[in-house]
Design a protein around this motif. Structure first.
Motif, PDB file in Angstrom:
ATOM      1  N   HIS C  67      42.844  43.401  43.300  1.00 18.66           N
ATOM      2  CA  HIS C  67      42.384  42.406  42.597  1.00 18.66           C
ATOM      3  C   HIS C  67      42.136  41.077  43.217  1.00 18.66           C
ATOM      4  O   HIS C  67      41.528  40.221  43.222  1.00 18.66           O
ATOM      5  N   GLY C  68      43.375  40.637  44.149  1.00 15.10           N
ATOM      6  CA  GLY C  68      43.504  39.691  44.881  1.00 15.10           C
ATOM      7  C   GLY C  68      42.222  39.555  46.219  1.00 15.10           C
ATOM      8  O   GLY C  68      41.518  38.628  46.161  1.00 15.10           O
ATOM      9  N   GLU C  71      38.924  38.413  44.591  1.00 15.44           N
ATOM     10  CA  GLU C  71      38.731  36.928  44.269  1.00 15.44           C
ATOM     11  C   GLU C  71      38.696  36.607  45.710  1.00 15.44           C
ATOM     12  O   GLU C  71      37.836  35.683  45.608  1.00 15.44           O
ATOM     13  N   MET C  99      36.437  39.078  37.272  1.00 10.05           N
ATOM     14  CA  MET C  99      36.997  38.443  38.282  1.00 10.05           C
ATOM     15  C   MET C  99      35.914  37.089  38.655  1.00 10.05           C
ATOM     16  O   MET C  99      36.377  35.716  38.992  1.00 10.05           O
ATOM     17  N   GLY C 102      35.671  34.277  36.154  1.00  8.49           N
ATOM     18  CA  GLY C 102      37.083  33.551  36.329  1.00  8.49           C
ATOM     19  C   GLY C 102      36.929  32.488  37.275  1.00  8.49           C
ATOM     20  O   GLY C 102      37.625  31.517  37.252  1.00  8.49           O
ATOM     21  N   LEU C 103      35.850  32.660  38.206  1.00 16.24           N
ATOM     22  CA  LEU C 103      35.690  31.672  39.302  1.00 16.24           C
ATOM     23  C   LEU C 103      34.372  30.855  38.945  1.00 16.24           C
ATOM     24  O   LEU C 103      33.914  30.231  40.064  1.00 16.24           O
ATOM     25  N   TRP C 229      42.743  31.554  49.882  1.00 15.49           N
ATOM     26  CA  TRP C 229      41.633  32.655  49.828  1.00 15.49           C
ATOM     27  C   TRP C 229      40.763  32.531  51.159  1.00 15.49           C
ATOM     28  O   TRP C 229      40.091  33.355  51.469  1.00 15.49           O
TER      29      TRP C 229
END
Lengths: 398, 398, 398, 398
Positions: C67-68, C71, C99, C102-103, C229
């Motif tokens: 999941h990271g 993102e 995801m 969410g961004l 990130w």
């Protein structure tokens, strides 16, 4: 609050600290014991093992501890009723003599006490007097783990030669192998026993008997050698299981392989030099501490001290107190005194030992010395000042 | 010949030494991540984690390093454009400020240099002047790993309160958690970030954000929090995978559980006391060494020094030389100087750091000090005499 | 009495079985993170990692789960407000779309259901209609772990090209990397995300983003990428810590190195062929079992099935029953059904999944199939006869 | 491409698969061997060891393999020149007889061939004829690992009693302990030997001798027992080192403790039942395969088969071929045929053995059977159809 919560350090004279590489090598599934990698590895390992003992002759591996190797060595070269000469410099020669007695041999002990080395001249006298050559072997400890004395194998060989005596020269190098210099072939040792848990840095469970052609011939004269102890199939195996007289000690072999890689990677001469320097590091501190009168190094003469272990007296009860303090408060386990009992101190409570063998660097040794000084202060054993600086100085000089 | 062949000791300020129990706990097959033992263990572990931080409020676990936790904490309570006040006492506050900038926040830095703590009065002034309450958070390092200074969270809370300022108080405890005393709830810290690889004695890979009700409310005011950083599902999970925003860090959880068992088995007050005593042990040696003028402890005032790390100057090039010597010759890896660069010493080569955090006992510390003294002698850095005896004296006193 | 007491086998679709070599490599003391062996190893590992992904371009490592990585990938190439097209064939594309939301991105989902692959023609239509090129990226799962469908990246690339659309093609290979053949460069995938805990056989905790020059250029157009990130320093590091945006994941790197050694030692083509053959082994059994009507393979067409996981329906409640039986009675943990919920079966209890990814040999697979047949018999799920013999036949043919 | 790249499975009749808990327990630093945790653990372990052997009498631990235990047992109760009766049902009774000969004992062998059990009536006859009671002991293998036959200890005890003969009944349970039911006290076995590497699931290196009061008395009549083999100090130690006649096998003791925890956690009755059911699972497949005529189970009568190992004939050369195929192609190592040599097949190449002992669940067994069927197909050994389904059926029934 205790200052012991960290990586504990075991400074006893064996088992020594196990390298991570050894423990890792043993953390593996069971391998096939009939064929494949383990079989090939074992064959290839024998020469590496012999290089540690500095012999080009024979090696037998036993699943056993050092006491097993004592019995194995005796079983292969002596018949019940045979006489063996045992110059003793501490506890372990008596142990080997007792093992000999258990096999029906007749040990003749020359006791040199707890603080002196074997006097080769004295041994020579006894051998010279044995004109009938009833003595079939001379048994001695290279290093006695209890007293920390180191004997001189070459001097004993010279004594045998001077006396013109055909007895076998048999050395116990359990405490010394891969720590103190030992040259089996060059020094004329016929049979040598060792274990894996000290200089070889592997968990206890393997023992070794090395022997030369004289040992090999002696085996031929023995009327009955039990199958488990017989070194013939072990040293000259037809099948893989002959190496071990049955099932192979799979995980120990893998651990030993890793240990041999470390030792030969460093170089055996470098390994000996490291032990010698770190022993001098320990001594530097102990000698300064001793100036205050409470501590006494068991062996006064530096040239007679083992590079693997140091035995010390600190006065009745104080050895035990110090050991308890360092374990409870600082994460250091010291060796207890053994074999030093007297009427006043039946439990050897006035002694302790520092093991400095095997997987050992300057950090470990200086840490142990620092903790010992802290402990002596805490339990009120007087000590000379400047010991730790002196020890660090030895490390600095290299 | 080198005296480094033994168990190496890593005395850098993180990762710290991993306890055997932690490494063992991680040497296991992959567990089921959907149900069963791992799921139950994780739920039960959260309270134990909060007890380390001394908070009764919220905890979120991230698969990330400390930098990830910095970003996570900021992401949950601040909106782009928000101003944050960053009193800086070394390198890491600048790092966090940079992370803030990366999120579109506007950091205002007050630089207290490399050798002084945060002056809470100065912070209070700035906050008092911010009558419009544009500053939304105050970010600080409890301990700066580069300079080894320790700041006073309670004093900052008092400054905020005196100024009547509603900004969140956000602490970076990456270097200090479970080493230096930290009382999140009692000291009024709103948000705290930490990692697993220092006082928590687990290989790097997990990071934590703790927050209180004020943090919780601040989250509600944030317009967009990315899914990975959002602490809501992590701290109040409906499903097991919510804890980690996806796949669980199975082996790290098992390691962390073992570490928490060790810490709570010892007791967090005892853990702090041990670190405090061992820090004083280090200082005792360093202060004596410093008498010769070549070494300088970066933080002079004992009350401002971290109990987890000590930064030292030894003159241009000497830090690097010393570090190389101890690693090559004695099995000790020291931390390098970071963030101490100057025009004369652009690589901070005149500095080094001693990490003394986590799984740490007197043997390890006294060994490190002994090696450092040997190293200074070997590479010819002048030092005051008697340092090791002084350090041992601190251990003796307990 | 239970027949489960032995080495448990976890046949879930990730985490996969960890090789002993990986776990061993992680059972080591903390290494230095500033210089030395770990630093050199990491630099040397990057090309080996890229060879797994079949790309010659860029790789970024994250301490994170999949999941990271989702993102991270989105953060580097898209700005809030950007539209992304998400053809979905199961659960995980929806997860990635969430995801994205969410961004601040705007996902447009084309849902192909739970049993069909992406229809590239349909994607082409949508792209062709997007004449203003508002769609900035097409996000898809190579393999959906829930449904076990495998999509065709090359077909999607062709669709983009036919439509003359400049959107980035972004693949989620979390379930497929090093299991199903994947050719990043040859197939024209611009950005790809993966994790370490499936085909890479390492405990969860690392994730990867691979990208090509088009991805690299897209990064330049993004106005703000958070520090954690940002793939720039990670893929082109000036300092070692840049690789990880902070502290290195020391033990995971060592584990990953061991895993890469295993994979490249076998050869990636051989790894894919092994997975393909073992997948056919599983299918051979499942297809025979299915003849009795109770079991249904979620994906009918062999050419659309993943080689890493197989999803199966066995009727309401039966998936859960079967899974419980195999775990309690035979030492086999099967994957639960996820994302297959319906009105009649809100918990997907009628489904289960067989993970067959990573460190996987014929013994493990045939054992799992044997246990499943035993379990179906025990919990009374009807099944066609001859399944195990059919599976063994596939192994025999190789 | 090979399907062997996964977790290898060793299905040889010892060493058996080591549980992770055992290997983990052994991955620890060297402990103190003089006092503390190891000493306490060892004392507490003896009763748990005796419960496995179902005896309330004496146990002695040896650092040795099974051959060492053979020698130890004989050494304690027999004098050179003593006659021992050895009813033989395969290879290992001959081995023990040879060991006896090595100690100067006089074995009288009754050979029952390779496919039949001991005929207790025949033994009774021989004993009845020995009116002078020259036979001092009857030595037998409970299970012969080569032939996989299981003998009946209670029937032998009855034979001795009927004959009114005072000879000791000595059992070799190396292959059977903790696999096949064995009731030492209830069945009237006087002396029993075992090793740690089969049902006790610990790496080879420890062996055990259990004895009752009759064994104890026999020891008193032996004139000389070597120190290493003497079971007196080992079974009734004054000091910790007496347990092992020297240095303790530290890591093996920790591993054994973990193994005993697993066994007693499951319950010895459940352990036996599991082995019995899994043996029937193996047999179910083998019996079906045998229908095609090429395979032959060495022991036809189910009631005479060991629950720990199964020996099979598959025709000249085929055993070797099959074993090679399964190891190279499927990750399964089978046991080779031993002791089955004939003129036509001097290397026993027509035989193989399946070990099914120790840490063993249904998944492992069904996987092994699946691979064997695949292998027979691949190397073209004809086999009856439906074997795997039959085996799964046994598991299903539990």
């Amino acid at each position: 609050m205790s200052l012991a919560h960290g990586r504990p350090y075991l400074a006893i004279p064996g088992p020594s600290v196990m390298p991570d590489a050894v423990l890792q090598a043993m953390h593996v599934p069971a391998p096939n014991i009939y064929e494949g990698a383990l079989v090939e590895m074992t064959h290839a390992m024998i020469p590496d093992l012999k290089r540690i003992a500095r012999t080009e002759h024979y090696a037998a591996i036993y699943i056993a501890n050092g006491h097993g190797a004592w019995e194995a060595a005796l079983s292969n070269v002596l018949n019940p009723g045979d006489k063996v000469l045992v110059p003793a410099t501490g506890r372990f020669a008596f142990g080997w003599a007792d093992m000999a007695e258990g096999l029906g041999l007749v040990p003749q002990i020359i006791d040199f006490g707890l603080r002196a080395p074997i006097d080769a001249a004295r041994v020579e006298e006894v051998l010279a007097a044995d004109t009938g050559h009833e003595i079939k072997a001379v048994l001695f400890s290279h290093v006695d783990t209890a007293t920390s004395i180191r004997n001189d194998p070459a001097a004993l060989r010279a004594a045998l030669d001077s006396a013109g005596h055909p007895a076998l020269l048999m050395a116990d190098c359990i405490a010394s192998l891969a720590c103190d210099r030992f040259e089996m072939d060059a020094w004329g040792v016929d049979v040598m026993v060792a274990g894996c848990q000290k200089g070889l840095m592997t968990p206890p469970g393997l023992a070794f008997v090395f022997f030369n052609e004289r040992g090999h011939e002696a085996r031929d004269r023995v009327t009955r050698v039990s199958r488990y102890w017989d070194w013939r199939p072990r040293s000259e195996p037809d099948f893989f299981y002959n190496f071990f007289g049955g099932t192979a000690p799979t995980h120990h072999l893998l651990g030993l392989r890793a240990a041999l890689d470390l030792l030969h990677g460093e170089g055996i001469e470098a390994v000996w030099a490291r032990h010698e320097t770190l022993a001098r590091t320990v001594w530097a501190a102990c000698e300064v501490w001793s100036e205050a009168g409470a501590m006494r190094m068991n062996i006064e003469d530096r040239s007679l001290r083992s590079h693997a272990v140091t035995a010390l007296g600190v006065g009745f009860g104080n050895g035990a107190k110090l050991r308890e303090w360092t374990a409870q408060n600082a994460g250091l386990t010291l060796g207890l005194g053994i074999g030093m009992a007297s009427e006043e101190d039946p439990e050897s409570s006035g002694f302790f030992r520092i093991g400095h063998m095997g997987h050992l660097n300057a950090h470990m040794v200086l840490g142990a010395l620092g903790v010992i000084e802290a402990g002596m202060q805490a339990v009120q054993i007087p000590y000379g000042k400047g010991a730790l600086a002196a020890a660090a100085g030895v490390v600095a000089a290299g």
